[in-house]
Design a protein around this motif. Structure first.
Motif, PDB file in Angstrom:
ATOM      1  N   ALA A 107       0.814  -1.219   0.000  1.00 31.28           N
ATOM      2  CA  ALA A 107       0.000   0.000   0.000  1.00 31.28           C
ATOM      3  C   ALA A 107       0.848   1.270   0.000  1.00 31.28           C
ATOM      4  CB  ALA A 107      -0.921   0.009   1.214  1.00 31.28           C
ATOM      5  N   VAL A 108       2.133   1.124   0.223  1.00 31.28           N
ATOM      6  CA  VAL A 108       2.989   2.301   0.356  1.00 31.28           C
ATOM      7  C   VAL A 108       3.368   2.846  -1.021  1.00 31.28           C
ATOM      8  CG1 VAL A 108       5.278   3.072   1.079  1.00 31.28           C
ATOM      9  CG2 VAL A 108       3.889   1.653   2.597  1.00 31.28           C
ATOM     10  N   THR A 109       3.200   4.150  -1.201  1.00 31.73           N
ATOM     11  CA  THR A 109       3.566   4.752  -2.487  1.00 31.73           C
ATOM     12  C   THR A 109       4.902   5.482  -2.401  1.00 31.73           C
ATOM     13  OG1 THR A 109       2.245   6.675  -1.920  1.00 31.73           O
ATOM     14  CG2 THR A 109       1.195   5.015  -3.297  1.00 31.73           C
ATOM     15  N   VAL A 110       5.132   6.216  -1.323  1.00 31.41           N
ATOM     16  CA  VAL A 110       6.384   6.944  -1.155  1.00 31.41           C
ATOM     17  C   VAL A 110       6.884   6.716   0.265  1.00 31.41           C
ATOM     18  CG1 VAL A 110       7.556   9.159  -1.477  1.00 31.41           C
ATOM     19  CG2 VAL A 110       5.311   8.794  -2.530  1.00 31.41           C
ATOM     20  N   ALA A 111       8.200   6.555   0.413  1.00 30.43           N
ATOM     21  CA  ALA A 111       8.774   6.485   1.762  1.00 30.43           C
ATOM     22  C   ALA A 111      10.188   7.031   1.678  1.00 30.43           C
ATOM     23  CB  ALA A 111       8.780   5.046   2.267  1.00 30.43           C
ATOM     24  N   PHE A 112      10.553   7.932   2.587  1.00 28.57           N
ATOM     25  CA  PHE A 112      11.917   8.465   2.581  1.00 28.57           C
ATOM     26  C   PHE A 112      12.289   8.921   3.977  1.00 28.57           C
ATOM     27  CE2 PHE A 112       9.151  12.025   1.438  1.00 28.57           C
ATOM     28  CZ  PHE A 112       9.532  12.975   2.368  1.00 28.57           C
ATOM     29  N   PRO A 113      13.590   8.935   4.263  1.00 28.99           N
ATOM     30  CA  PRO A 113      14.046   9.375   5.568  1.00 28.99           C
ATOM     31  C   PRO A 113      14.086  10.893   5.641  1.00 28.99           C
ATOM     32  CG  PRO A 113      15.897   8.678   4.248  1.00 28.99           C
ATOM     33  CD  PRO A 113      14.685   8.473   3.406  1.00 28.99           C
ATOM     34  N   GLN A 114      13.932  11.444   6.818  1.00 30.01           N
ATOM     35  CA  GLN A 114      13.917  12.896   6.993  1.00 30.01           C
ATOM     36  C   GLN A 114      14.684  13.254   8.267  1.00 30.01           C
ATOM     37  OE1 GLN A 114      10.161  14.917   6.342  1.00 30.01           O
ATOM     38  NE2 GLN A 114      10.424  16.140   8.184  1.00 30.01           N
ATOM     39  N   VAL A 115      15.372  14.385   8.208  1.00 36.29           N
ATOM     40  CA  VAL A 115      16.074  14.886   9.388  1.00 36.29           C
ATOM     41  C   VAL A 115      15.628  16.323   9.622  1.00 36.29           C
ATOM     42  CG1 VAL A 115      18.298  15.440  10.398  1.00 36.29           C
ATOM     43  CG2 VAL A 115      18.057  13.410   8.967  1.00 36.29           C
ATOM     44  N   ASN A 116      15.080  16.600  10.798  1.00 40.87           N
ATOM     45  CA  ASN A 116      14.682  17.971  11.118  1.00 40.87           C
ATOM     46  C   ASN A 116      15.777  18.620  11.965  1.00 40.87           C
ATOM     47  OD1 ASN A 116      12.333  17.281   9.888  1.00 40.87           O
ATOM     48  ND2 ASN A 116      11.183  17.034  11.800  1.00 40.87           N
ATOM     49  N   CYS A 117      16.093  19.878  11.655  1.00 40.10           N
ATOM     50  CA  CYS A 117      17.150  20.544  12.394  1.00 40.10           C
ATOM     51  C   CYS A 117      16.747  21.979  12.710  1.00 40.10           C
ATOM     52  CB  CYS A 117      18.431  20.523  11.555  1.00 40.10           C
ATOM     53  SG  CYS A 117      19.761  21.459  12.304  1.00 40.10           S
ATOM     54  N   PRO A 118      16.645  22.349  13.989  1.00 40.32           N
ATOM     55  CA  PRO A 118      16.342  23.736  14.343  1.00 40.32           C
ATOM     56  C   PRO A 118      17.515  24.637  13.949  1.00 40.32           C
ATOM     57  CG  PRO A 118      16.163  22.255  16.239  1.00 40.32           C
ATOM     58  CD  PRO A 118      16.873  21.508  15.179  1.00 40.32           C
ATOM     59  N   VAL A 119      17.238  25.767  13.338  1.00 38.43           N
ATOM     60  CA  VAL A 119      18.317  26.647  12.850  1.00 38.43           C
ATOM     61  C   VAL A 119      17.988  28.116  13.096  1.00 38.43           C
ATOM     62  CG1 VAL A 119      19.151  25.110  11.018  1.00 38.43           C
ATOM     63  CG2 VAL A 119      17.292  26.715  10.549  1.00 38.43           C
ATOM     64  N   PHE A 120      19.012  28.954  12.964  1.00 36.66           N
ATOM     65  CA  PHE A 120      18.846  30.410  12.874  1.00 36.66           C
ATOM     66  C   PHE A 120      19.258  30.827  11.485  1.00 36.66           C
ATOM     67  CE2 PHE A 120      19.929  29.733  17.389  1.00 36.66           C
ATOM     68  CZ  PHE A 120      18.770  30.228  17.956  1.00 36.66           C
ATOM     69  N   TYR A 121      18.418  31.654  10.850  1.00 37.30           N
ATOM     70  CA  TYR A 121      18.823  32.270   9.576  1.00 37.30           C
ATOM     71  C   TYR A 121      19.459  33.602   9.947  1.00 37.30           C
ATOM     72  CZ  TYR A 121      15.403  28.857   8.005  1.00 37.30           C
ATOM     73  OH  TYR A 121      14.709  27.695   7.800  1.00 37.30           O
ATOM     74  N   ASN A 122      20.722  33.767   9.645  1.00 32.31           N
ATOM     75  CA  ASN A 122      21.442  34.967  10.070  1.00 32.31           C
ATOM     76  C   ASN A 122      21.244  36.089   9.075  1.00 32.31           C
ATOM     77  OD1 ASN A 122      22.511  33.584  12.286  1.00 32.31           O
ATOM     78  ND2 ASN A 122      24.035  32.640  10.931  1.00 32.31           N
ATOM     79  N   ASN A 123      20.771  37.216   9.639  1.00 33.96           N
ATOM     80  CA  ASN A 123      20.489  38.376   8.793  1.00 33.96           C
ATOM     81  C   ASN A 123      21.171  39.575   9.447  1.00 33.96           C
ATOM     82  OD1 ASN A 123      19.362  40.095   6.967  1.00 33.96           O
ATOM     83  ND2 ASN A 123      17.353  40.189   8.010  1.00 33.96           N
ATOM     84  N   GLY A 124      22.486  39.684   9.202  1.00 36.94           N
ATOM     85  CA  GLY A 124      23.236  40.761   9.846  1.00 36.94           C
ATOM     86  C   GLY A 124      23.210  40.561  11.346  1.00 36.94           C
ATOM     87  N   GLN A 125      22.727  41.569  12.083  1.00 32.56           N
ATOM     88  CA  GLN A 125      22.698  41.477  13.538  1.00 32.56           C
ATOM     89  C   GLN A 125      21.576  40.569  14.021  1.00 32.56           C
ATOM     90  OE1 GLN A 125      24.822  42.807  15.837  1.00 32.56           O
ATOM     91  NE2 GLN A 125      26.057  43.181  14.006  1.00 32.56           N
ATOM     92  N   SER A 126      20.432  40.583  13.273  1.00 32.15           N
ATOM     93  CA  SER A 126      19.273  39.835  13.765  1.00 32.15           C
ATOM     94  C   SER A 126      19.277  38.416  13.214  1.00 32.15           C
ATOM     95  CB  SER A 126      17.988  40.549  13.372  1.00 32.15           C
ATOM     96  OG  SER A 126      17.831  40.478  11.976  1.00 32.15           O
ATOM     97  N   GLN A 127      18.533  37.577  13.917  1.00 27.03           N
ATOM     98  CA  GLN A 127      18.417  36.188  13.485  1.00 27.03           C
ATOM     99  C   GLN A 127      16.942  35.807  13.396  1.00 27.03           C
ATOM    100  OE1 GLN A 127      20.718  34.291  16.576  1.00 27.03           O
ATOM    101  NE2 GLN A 127      22.258  33.701  15.056  1.00 27.03           N
ATOM    102  N   ILE A 128      16.665  34.969  12.423  1.00 26.54           N
ATOM    103  CA  ILE A 128      15.301  34.432  12.325  1.00 26.54           C
ATOM    104  C   ILE A 128      15.375  32.977  12.751  1.00 26.54           C
ATOM    105  CG2 ILE A 128      13.382  33.929  10.779  1.00 26.54           C
ATOM    106  CD1 ILE A 128      14.527  36.124   8.915  1.00 26.54           C
TER     107      ILE A 128
END
Ligand SMILES: Nc1ncnc2c1ncn2[C@@H]1O[C@H](COP(=O)(O)OP(=O)(O)O)[C@@H](O)[C@H]1O
Ligand SMILES: [Mg+2]
Lengths: 407, 221
Positions: A107-128
């Motif tokens: 019954a499976v159509t798609v299966a793949f491994p996934q890795v989630n990683c918390p990050v900061f997007y650096n934008n000069g002084q501030s971070q998202i």
């Protein structure tokens, strides 16, 4: 017998105005029933589609284990128990082998491994702050249909560029980035990387657009300072999302890890969807039943007006079944015309609403011709019509001709 | 013998218990023209409803064409009425939404012994016999009472029934038309061996029939 039908149609034409009113009743009830149910089906499909753009049907992951007391004997000794989450790694052992195993399930159509990683997007002084998700881009695209909400660049470009990243439009706007620029990110483990932006996506969820990005799985593993077999989740799609709970149970048995289906993972969403279904079903059924009162009414009237005819017919050798047929035919004629016109009217309504632009993440009104809804409506409509005719007809069949002739 | 009744009794309970038919027995032969007479309220109509199989709430035994029909279910009785009995009612004649022709055709269409075209042809014949050919396509409701009664007689004849029953079948007709109907019934009994059972108030009509049964207070005198 043809004569029964013949008599039925004569009665059908004999009281034109009431017949027209009864037909209009069925028309309205039928068309609103089909329209509302098409709308419900459309809502379900639209919300399902947008839902599965970020959620797999089944997610396999390592669940936290709570420590158990060393001894199970609690009667003879006094134990001090302090249950805690065992500080185990959240990784799935041998993930690639499990992906292969899962893929073998029919019954499976798609299966793949996934890795989630918390990050900061650096934008000069501030971070998202946000999350970057590492996965094989081809398969992820097959599951989430990422290509459909890309606004710049191409998801396939990610597979070709190990240092590529696809970012949400919210991040791109804040940092004033377009495809081809570079972005600097820092992971929760302190790894700093500069990646090439190969694409920008825009979902209907602005919160995700402001925090989410996609990278190759190897990039995510590097950011977590892990090797190539570190995998937190295996995402699985199946042929029919409705069967996900059963298949999740099977996969859980197969792998030994927790397999959570989308319904279990989103109880609140499911509850709201069930609620909507119940309300719409209840209202539309009520309308359909009320609309058939017209038929019941006209048939009751015909039976009492034609009681003399019924007595004469029975005296001439028509039996109870013939009399039932005469009046049921009359009801079905009204019902059939009402149902046909109702279908036409419902189609017009669906057509008209399809072209109404709602905006937001919905776009055009999510409604379309649903063959099943219409088929079900037609069958239910004819059945209720039959009942509305059958009850008075049964009364007519019981008429005792002698008691009529004596009057 | 085409029809036989033995010890027929019937009671009404409303408003008070009242024996309307009391131990009535007689036989009717094939081809006989029988008239039933008696004062108003003596039970003639009640008896005729039992003979016609429409009323099953009685004690005694009814035999039609060699079959004991007492105890038959409603469907069986309906089939017997359709095939073997033609009935002319006292006041209730026609289906008002249909033409005269259609009214005459309906019992034959129910029986299904002939094709629709044949039935129409037969129905026209019967209407012609009763002098109503020119009224055939008029709606039944547009006819006078006398004309309606004659259409009802035509309808009673359509299936060539073994027995034709009438509850005052000429009650609404002038003397000329009464004579016409009488002659038709006479001919049917003599030449086609059809049996006639008619309730009447008309003494001349009764005298001219083959046999007259007089009733009084629910008994045969
Ligand atoms: N449904 C009934 N309930 C009670 N009495 C009835 C009913 N029908 C007829 N009767 C009575 O039965 C008697 C016979 O009626 P009927 O057969 O119509 O008489 P006829 O046709 O000879 O004039 C009358 O006294 C009449 O009042
Ligand atoms: Mg009478």
């Amino acid at each position: 017998m043809r004569i029964n039908r013949n008599i039925a149609f004569t009665y059908f034409w004999a009281s034109k105005r009431m017949t027209v009113v009864a037909i209009l009743g069925v028309l309205l009830g039928m068309s609103i029933f089909m329209f509302m149910n098409s709308m419900a089906a459309g809502f379900d499909r639209a919300s399902g589609e947008s839902f599965f753009k970020s959620t797999p049907h089944i997610r396999i992951y390592k669940d936290d284990v709570v420590s158990a007391p060393l001894s199970s004997d609690t009667t003879t000794r006094t134990l001090i128990i302090n249950p805690k989450v065992v500080p185990n790694k959240v990784t799935i052992e041998n993930p690639l082998q499990y992906v292969q195993l899962v893929k073998q399930h029919p019954a499976v159509t798609v299966a793949f491994p996934q890795v989630n990683c918390p990050v900061f997007y650096n934008n000069g002084q501030s971070q998202i702050t946000g999350t970057t998700i590492g996965f094989p881009p081809d398969e992820a695209n097959r599951m989430y249909n990422i290509a459909s909400y890309m606004v710049q660049g191409n998801i396939n470009a990610l597979a070709q560029n190990q240092n590529g990243i696809v970012i949400g439009s919210g991040i791109a706007d804040k940092m004033n980035i377009i495809t081809g620029d570079h972005i600097n990110i820092t992971s929760s483990r302190g790894v700093n990387m500069t990646l090439a932006v190969v694409g920008i996506f825009k979902t209907n969820n602005s919160k995700e657009d402001k925090s989410k990005s996609y990278v190759n799985i190897a990039t995510a593993q590097q950011m977590l300072k892990e090797n190539g077999v570190f995998v937190t989740d295996i995402n699985v799609n199946v042929k029919d999302p409705e069967t996900a709970p059963q298949i999740a149970a099977e996969l859980s048995m197969l792998t030994g890890y927790k397999a959570e289906d989308w319904k279990a993972a989103n109880e609140a969403y499911m509850a709201a969807s069930r609620m909507r279904k119940i309300v719409i079903t209840f209202i539309s059924f009520t309308l359909l039943i009320v609309s058939c009162f017209g038929i019941y009414n006209i048939l009751n009237m015909t039976v009492s007006q034609k009681i003399n005819d019924i007595a004469i017919l029975k005296a001439m050798g028509f039996n109870g079944r013939d009399v039932v047929r005469i009046f049921v035919y009359q009801a079905l004629a009204i019902g059939a015309i009402g149902v046909i016109l109702g279908v036409v009217f419902a189609l017009i309504l669906v057509q008209a609403l399809q072209h109404v632009y709602i905006g937001g993440d919905i776009g055009y009104f999510p409604i379309r011709f649903e063959p099943w809804v219409f088929l079900r409506g037609i069958l239910i409509g004819l059945f209720i019509t039959f009942l509305a005719g059958y009850i008075p007809a049964k009364k007519a069949a019981k008429v005792d001709p002698v008691s009529i002739f004596r009057k | 013998m085409i029809l036989k009744i033995e010890n027929i009794e019937k009671k009404f309970y409303d408003p008070v218990e009242f024996k309307v038919l009391n131990d009535i027995s007689f036989t009717v032969n094939k081809g006989e023209f029988l008239t039933l007479v008696g004062k108003s309220g003596c039970g003639k109509s009640t008896l005729l409803y039992i003979l016609s199989t429409m009323d099953t709430d009685y004690t005694g035994k009814l035999t039609i064409d060699g079959e004991v029909v007492t105890g038959y279910n409603q469907n069986q009785l309906a089939a017997i009425r359709n095939e073997k009995i033609g009935f002319v009612f006292q006041f209730h004649y026609l289906l008002s939404d249909f033409t005269c022709l259609k009214n005459v055709m309906i019992p034959a269409l129910r029986l299904g012994r002939w094709s629709a075209a044949e039935i129409e042809h037969r129905a026209m014949e019967k209407l012609r016999l009763l002098g109503l050919a020119d009224q055939a396509l008029k709606p039944a409701s547009k006819l006078s009472g006398g004309q309606q009664q004659r259409v009802a007689i035509a309808r009673a004849l359509i299936n060539d029934p073994l027995i034709i029953m009438g509850d005052e079948p000429t009650g609404n007709l002038d003397s000329k038309n009464t004579q016409v109907v009488f002659d038709i019934l006479k001919e049917l009994s003599q030449e086609h061996q059809q049996t006639i059972i008619a309730v009447t108030h008309d003494n001349d009509f009764a005298k001219a029939s083959d046999r007259t049964i007089e009733m009084m207070d629910g008994r045969v005198v």
